[in-house]
Design an enzyme around this catalytic site. Sequence first.
Site, PDB file in Angstrom:
ATOM      1  N   ASP A  91      -9.857   4.001   2.168  1.00 29.92           N
ATOM      2  CA  ASP A  91     -10.077   3.439   3.513  1.00 29.92           C
ATOM      3  C   ASP A  91     -10.844   4.415   4.404  1.00 29.92           C
ATOM      4  O   ASP A  91     -11.723   4.009   5.168  1.00 29.92           O
ATOM      5  CB  ASP A  91      -8.737   3.092   4.183  1.00 29.92           C
ATOM      6  CG  ASP A  91      -8.115   1.841   3.601  1.00 29.92           C
ATOM      7  OD1 ASP A  91      -8.854   0.987   3.065  1.00 29.92           O
ATOM      8  OD2 ASP A  91      -6.878   1.708   3.667  1.00 29.92           O
ATOM      9  N   LYS A 144       0.805  -1.229   0.000  1.00 28.96           N
ATOM     10  CA  LYS A 144       0.000   0.000   0.000  1.00 28.96           C
ATOM     11  C   LYS A 144       0.840   1.283   0.000  1.00 28.96           C
ATOM     12  O   LYS A 144       0.400   2.307  -0.515  1.00 28.96           O
ATOM     13  CB  LYS A 144      -0.958  -0.009   1.210  1.00 28.96           C
ATOM     14  CG  LYS A 144      -2.060  -1.038   1.063  1.00 28.96           C
ATOM     15  CD  LYS A 144      -2.916  -1.160   2.313  1.00 28.96           C
ATOM     16  CE  LYS A 144      -4.038  -0.161   2.299  1.00 28.96           C
ATOM     17  NZ  LYS A 144      -5.103  -0.511   3.272  1.00 28.96           N
TER      18      LYS A 144
END
Length: 275
Positions: free
Chosen positions: A105, A68
């Site tokens: 997110d 990520k």
Amino acid sequence: MTDFPRAGVIGNPISHSLSPKLHGHWLRRYGINGSYDALQVTEDGLERTLRSLPAQGYVGVNVTLPHKVAVLQIADQLTDRATLIGAANTLTFKDDGRIFADNTDGYGFLENLRQGAPGWDAKTGPAVVFGAGGAARAVLVSLIEAGVPEIILTNRTRPKAESLRADFGARIRIVDWVQAGSVLSDAATVVNTTSLGMKGGQEFRVPLDGLRSGTVVTDIVYTPLRTKFLDAAAEKGCVTVDGLGMLLHQGVPGFERWFGKRPEVDDDLRRVVLS
Ligand code: ATR
């Protein structure tokens, strides 16, 4: 090259990822001719794999551990949110092959609270956030964007909390981990972003005596779905929201970009993903 759009999730390991079930359900439900695969990719092969995907019909991918942060260096364009958080979880391949990186997110975190605690509004009052890792960064950015008046941040390793305050600003107050229980009475929202409470790991033990009934309490841990922390908060009369919805909602923007349909997050989806 395929004649239908392909997407997937890249990570290492990848077999545990719930994203193929999530996107697979949406593809079937909306009758979309497309595919979503789990792609195991090592750090060494990350850039080569990403650059090769558009020619194979891929329109985008989700990104999970350990890639990520590394994908930010490879992407050609980043959203402000991905830059602030310092990580991306959703890549979209443009027609010219350029890679556009976003982090959804925080969006997933907010939508989960809005759906799980109807009427919840970050502006209502301070939020107490436990943890200062990658997940905490996404939660803090989204709470600040949503207008939270104050964030009371606590982490076992205090310097990590201080570094988040340096990145995200004055609206963050830091309290020592051992004193965290004492600030809970100030909170309108309480979030566990640590890995404590996860199945097979250590329990999350905070004295919850100060929690006021009606406080919205959420946990990003979703294995188990009902953590002991959430159960204890529910006993105090809090509104509790489990962490599975954050995972489900974070998938929405990617699916919409890649397949042209904004998908629903509902109980049916939760059942499928948990099965
Ligand atoms: P993620 O990306 O999921 O947030 P991470 O960056 O490794 O993962 O962060 C894990 C978080 O859980 C950190 O806040 C960590 O605290 P430290 O910064 O002190 O390591 C917290 N955490 C993990 N194990 C913990 C434990 N046993 N007690 C308290 N906090 C813990």
